[in-house]
Design a protein around this motif. Structure first.
Motif, PDB file in Angstrom:
ATOM      1  N   ASP A 160     -34.626  16.787 -88.384  1.00 30.66           N
ATOM      2  CA  ASP A 160     -34.469  17.972 -87.529  1.00 30.66           C
ATOM      3  C   ASP A 160     -35.855  18.541 -87.211  1.00 30.66           C
ATOM      4  OD1 ASP A 160     -33.687  20.234 -86.181  1.00 30.66           O
ATOM      5  OD2 ASP A 160     -32.190  20.858 -87.669  1.00 30.66           O
ATOM      6  N   GLN A 176     -37.033  20.036 -84.593  1.00 29.15           N
ATOM      7  CA  GLN A 176     -37.039  21.340 -83.941  1.00 29.15           C
ATOM      8  C   GLN A 176     -37.000  22.474 -84.967  1.00 29.15           C
ATOM      9  OE1 GLN A 176     -37.227  22.178 -80.525  1.00 29.15           O
ATOM     10  NE2 GLN A 176     -37.460  24.236 -81.366  1.00 29.15           N
ATOM     11  N   LYS A 177     -36.076  22.371 -85.909  1.00 33.02           N
ATOM     12  CA  LYS A 177     -35.940  23.401 -86.937  1.00 33.02           C
ATOM     13  C   LYS A 177     -37.162  23.424 -87.848  1.00 33.02           C
ATOM     14  CE  LYS A 177     -32.821  24.898 -90.651  1.00 33.02           C
ATOM     15  NZ  LYS A 177     -31.551  24.593 -91.381  1.00 33.02           N
ATOM     16  N   LYS A 218     -42.454  24.740 -76.945  1.00 30.96           N
ATOM     17  CA  LYS A 218     -41.407  23.753 -76.701  1.00 30.96           C
ATOM     18  C   LYS A 218     -42.004  22.351 -76.795  1.00 30.96           C
ATOM     19  CE  LYS A 218     -37.781  22.400 -73.432  1.00 30.96           C
ATOM     20  NZ  LYS A 218     -36.753  22.377 -74.475  1.00 30.96           N
ATOM     21  N   HIS A 219     -41.723  21.664 -77.872  1.00 31.25           N
ATOM     22  CA  HIS A 219     -42.268  20.330 -78.104  1.00 31.25           C
ATOM     23  C   HIS A 219     -41.338  19.250 -77.558  1.00 31.25           C
ATOM     24  CE1 HIS A 219     -45.711  21.356 -80.722  1.00 31.25           C
ATOM     25  NE2 HIS A 219     -44.973  22.399 -81.057  1.00 31.25           N
TER      26      HIS A 219
END
Length: 273
Positions: A190, A192-193, A208-209
């Motif tokens: 995960d 993003q988290k 924002k990757h």
């Protein structure tokens, strides 16, 4: 850090996602991050050569040592246009008191991974590059999976040194609110988290990757080290399920070394992603 730059440090265990983390952070135009570099080594060499080992050390006071060390770190990154610098080295976990003196607001992000899979990952590299002895083992050929595991897990080995440095940082006086552990398993499962937790830890607005277009190339460095693929990063961040190539007894030897998962020794103020 001068010129309004902020510096943080990436450290922790080898084969645990530090290069992937750096590659992701480097997508942010305000950040600069890379694989392990020379800065920590230069700092160590300077400290040694300004010690009593040098007959002229009587002319050097601690305030001068501090300024010299800081000038090396900041001079190395003076060219950078980034607002936030991340310097990477497994040695930083063993330099927490020094970092506290130089940069009281410092943060160390330590990448960790289930220990048997670190040994497995190193062994896979060795077995994949059968014609190129690796710098990991001082370019010596031969040995077995057992002798290689003993070598990297020893106190001066690639894994053993980093593991001991991590424990020093984790249980030391400067860990609270300054040390974050990023588990490899969380980063690839995960991202993003996990990155959101990293941004929160360093107090920066979330960027924002792109987890499907990760770019990093250290092929020339890895080739020279006799270990092609050492810093290889896949374009897509994803969990890769596989079977270990370690003999079961060797895998079991390292199975209980993830002290950060042990709630009985957990230190308050340390973030674990």
């Amino acid at each position: 850090m001068h010129n309004n730059k902020t510096i943080h440090f990436i450290s922790g265990l080898p084969r645990s996602g530090s290069t992937l983390l750096a590659a992701l952070l480097n997508q942010n135009p305000q950040f600069q991050a890379n694989m392990s570099g020379p800065v920590a080594g230069m700092v160590g060499a300077l400290l040694e050569n300004m010690s009593g080992k040098n007959e002229y050390s009587v002319f050097i006071e601690d305030v001068q040592r501090e300024r010299i060390i800081r000038s090396v770190i900041e001079g190395y990154y003076a060219y950078s246009k980034a607002d936030v610098i991340f310097d990477t080295s497994r040695a930083w976990c063993a330099r927490m008191p020094l970092l506290n003196t130089l940069y009281p607001a410092f943060k160390v992000i330590a990448c960790v991974r289930h220990m048997p899979w670190i040994i497995d990952s190193i062994e896979r590299l060795v077995q994949r590059n059968v014609f190129q002895p690796s710098s990991i083992f001082n370019y010596l050929s031969g040995g077995t999976v057992y002798s290689r595991a003993d070598g990297v897990a020893g106190g001066d080995g690639m894994v053993g040194y980093a593991y001991n440095a991590l424990k020093e940082a984790y249980f030391g006086d400067y860990a609270a609110n300054r040390l974050m552990l990023v588990q490899y398993e969380s980063l690839v499962k995960d991202p993003q988290k996990t990155l959101a937790a990293v941004y929160d830890f360093i107090g920066q607005p979330l960027y924002k990757h792109d987890f499907n277009n990760v770019e990093f190339d250290a092929s020339e460095f890895d080739k020279k080290a006799g270990t092609p693929g050492l810093h290889e990063v896949r374009r897509n961040v994803a969990q890769n399920e596989r079977t270990s190539i370690l003999p079961p007894d060797l895998f079991k030897r390292f199975e209980n070394d993830a002290f950060w998962k042990n709630q009985t020794v957990h230190r308050s103020g340390i973030t674990i992603a």
